[in-house]
Design an enzyme around this catalytic site. Structure first.
Site, mmCIF file in Angstrom:
data_model
loop_
_atom_site.group_PDB
_atom_site.id
_atom_site.type_symbol
_atom_site.label_atom_id
_atom_site.label_comp_id
_atom_site.label_asym_id
_atom_site.label_seq_id
_atom_site.Cartn_x
_atom_site.Cartn_y
_atom_site.Cartn_z
ATOM 1 N N ARG A 102 71.539 -69.689 28.226
ATOM 2 C CA ARG A 102 72.575 -70.702 27.988
ATOM 3 C C ARG A 102 72.603 -70.949 26.488
ATOM 4 N NH1 ARG A 102 73.845 -76.302 31.031
ATOM 5 N NH2 ARG A 102 74.843 -74.714 32.340
ATOM 6 N N HIS A 129 81.659 -69.806 31.760
ATOM 7 C CA HIS A 129 80.565 -70.241 32.637
ATOM 8 C C HIS A 129 80.692 -69.481 33.964
ATOM 9 C CE1 HIS A 129 77.321 -72.503 34.112
ATOM 10 N NE2 HIS A 129 77.821 -73.722 34.143
ATOM 11 N N GLN A 132 78.865 -70.707 37.310
ATOM 12 C CA GLN A 132 79.481 -71.876 37.928
ATOM 13 C C GLN A 132 80.694 -71.457 38.761
ATOM 14 O OE1 GLN A 132 78.628 -75.360 37.756
ATOM 15 N NE2 GLN A 132 80.113 -75.348 39.424
ATOM 16 N N ASP A 219 86.695 -81.242 34.455
ATOM 17 C CA ASP A 219 85.434 -81.132 33.705
ATOM 18 C C ASP A 219 85.496 -82.142 32.558
ATOM 19 O OD1 ASP A 219 83.017 -80.217 32.632
ATOM 20 O OD2 ASP A 219 83.898 -78.459 31.672
ATOM 21 N N CYS A 259 82.323 -79.300 38.072
ATOM 22 C CA CYS A 259 81.094 -78.532 37.838
ATOM 23 C C CYS A 259 79.887 -79.437 37.625
ATOM 24 C CB CYS A 259 81.292 -77.619 36.630
ATOM 25 S SG CYS A 259 81.804 -78.484 35.134
ATOM 26 N N ARG A 287 75.478 -73.250 43.667
ATOM 27 C CA ARG A 287 74.949 -72.592 42.463
ATOM 28 C C ARG A 287 73.722 -71.771 42.835
ATOM 29 N NH1 ARG A 287 75.937 -74.632 37.404
ATOM 30 N NH2 ARG A 287 74.892 -72.714 36.781
HETATM 31 N N1 NVA Z 1 82.273 -77.803 29.709
HETATM 32 C C1 NVA Z 1 80.944 -78.299 29.965
HETATM 33 C C2 NVA Z 1 80.390 -77.680 31.203
HETATM 34 C C3 NVA Z 1 79.025 -78.173 31.618
HETATM 35 C C4 NVA Z 1 78.504 -77.506 32.831
HETATM 36 C C5 NVA Z 1 80.061 -78.029 28.776
HETATM 37 O O1 NVA Z 1 80.126 -76.928 28.227
HETATM 38 O O2 NVA Z 1 79.317 -78.920 28.372
HETATM 39 N N1 CP Z 2 77.308 -77.347 36.005
HETATM 40 C C1 CP Z 2 76.237 -77.010 35.255
HETATM 41 O O1 CP Z 2 76.134 -75.914 34.706
HETATM 42 O O2 CP Z 2 75.283 -77.981 35.204
HETATM 43 P P1 CP Z 2 74.044 -78.060 34.199
HETATM 44 O O3 CP Z 2 74.622 -78.244 32.822
HETATM 45 O O4 CP Z 2 73.254 -79.229 34.673
HETATM 46 O O5 CP Z 2 73.281 -76.772 34.287
#
Ligand code: NVA
Ligand code: CP
Length: 300
Positions: A102, A129, A132, A219, A259, A287
């Site tokens: 990540r 992502h 997800q 989101d 998400c 997930r």
């Molecule tokens: N758009 C959000 C998704 C989190 C799962 C982010 O990147 O923070």
């Molecule tokens: N939706 C998602 O990816 O959650 P986290 O940021 O908690 O991993």
């Protein structure tokens, strides 16, 4: 399939192959049927951003498959002190069977795949992502029976989630509508390929986008890494909220997905969130199953 870097790298058949395996693994878990497909395999999980779901579901998933997962925070790795990603991955390839990462730049994930010699899984970048959205597609199919012909509407920032939902939705035969402010549209390459299918619309009119939708998805307004823009974004996105008024223009049996993490009172009201909590938390559970399927496909 050698890696999961972004959904556009996968064929429709590969996506459905993952979803079918995910359904099977979910069934096996529920019925206590042993599924140790990855006995002795080791997954490194590099996190350069926070996570609840991704971290826990990958770690538990590896355990349930008979493998082992190592949590690698960039606060502890030498990456945090400037060791290049292309050196890090050549070292980690000698110890591990796969890496989930990540991070911020999609290029870093692509570089891991280019320089390493083991499967790489994208656990979220600023661009996309994919894990997800595999869980989202699995959840929609569970509730609706099939995906083809459904209308999926995304409301909010044209961010990583919007990008992956467009690609995943279109590849599985859905119609996709995106409601976002003009200056916050999804990435241009995703839009160009999406418009070419004839099944993508993008508008700043949220009711037009949500009309007759089978699935409403939203989101956060400010993603990880955009904390400094939070106040500005709260102004720009104020009307981009999934509330009961918006839900009234969607199909009567429309699902609401998120998400997570959610900001109630911003992109979704507490009322809508709580009345669709069952499907939202099924989505979060999925997930685990969808990623176990990805792990089996890539590491077995
Ligand atoms: N758009 C959000 C998704 C989190 C799962 C982010 O990147 O923070
Ligand atoms: N939706 C998602 O990816 O959650 P986290 O940021 O908690 O991993």
């Amino acid at each position: 399939m050698k890696h999961l870097l972004k959904l556009s790298d996968l064929s429709t058949e590969e996506i459905f192959g993952i979803l079918n395996l995910a359904d099977q693994l979910k069934y096996e878990r529920k019925n206590n049927i042993r599924h140790h497909h990855l006995e002795g395999k080791k997954l490194g999980m590099i996190f350069q951003k926070s996570s609840t779901r991704t971290r826990v579901s990958f770690e538990v998933g590896m355990y349930e498959l008979g493998g082992y997962a190592l949590f690698l925070s960039d606060r502890d790795l030498q990456i945090g002190r400037g060791e290049p990603i292309k050196d890090t991955v050549r070292v980690l390839s000698r110890y591990l069977d796969g890496i989930m990462i990540r991070t911020f730049a999609q290029q870093d994930v692509e570089d891991l795949a280019a320089y390493g010699s083991i499967p790489i899984i994208n656990g979220l970048t600023d661009y996309c992502h994919p894990c997800q959205v595999l869980a989202d597609l699995m959840t929609i199919r569970e509730y609706k029976g099939s995906l083809k012909g459904l209308k999926l509407c995304f409301v909010g920032d044209g961010n990583n989630m919007a990008n992956s939902l467009i690609v995943g939705g279109l590849k599985t035969g859905m119609e996709v509508s995106v409601a976002c402010p003009d200056h916050y549209r999804p990435d241009a390459d995703i839009l160009a390929r999406g418009f070419a299918t004839g099944r993508l619309t993008v508008t700043s009119d949220i009711k037009a986008a949500a009309k007759d939708a089978d699935v409403l998805y939203t989101d956060v307004w400010a993603s990880m890494g955009q904390e400094a823009e939070k106040a500005e974004r709260e102004k720009v996105f104020r009307s981009y909220c999934v509330d009961s008024d918006l839900l009234s223009v969607a199909k009567p049996d429309a699902m609401v997905l998120h998400c997570l993490p959610a900001h109630r009172g911003e992109e979704i009201t507490d009322e809508v969130f709580e009345s669709h909590a069952t499907e939202i938390f099924d989505e979060a559970e999925n997930r685990l199953h969808a990623q176990k399927a990805v792990l089996v496909k890539l590491l077995k």
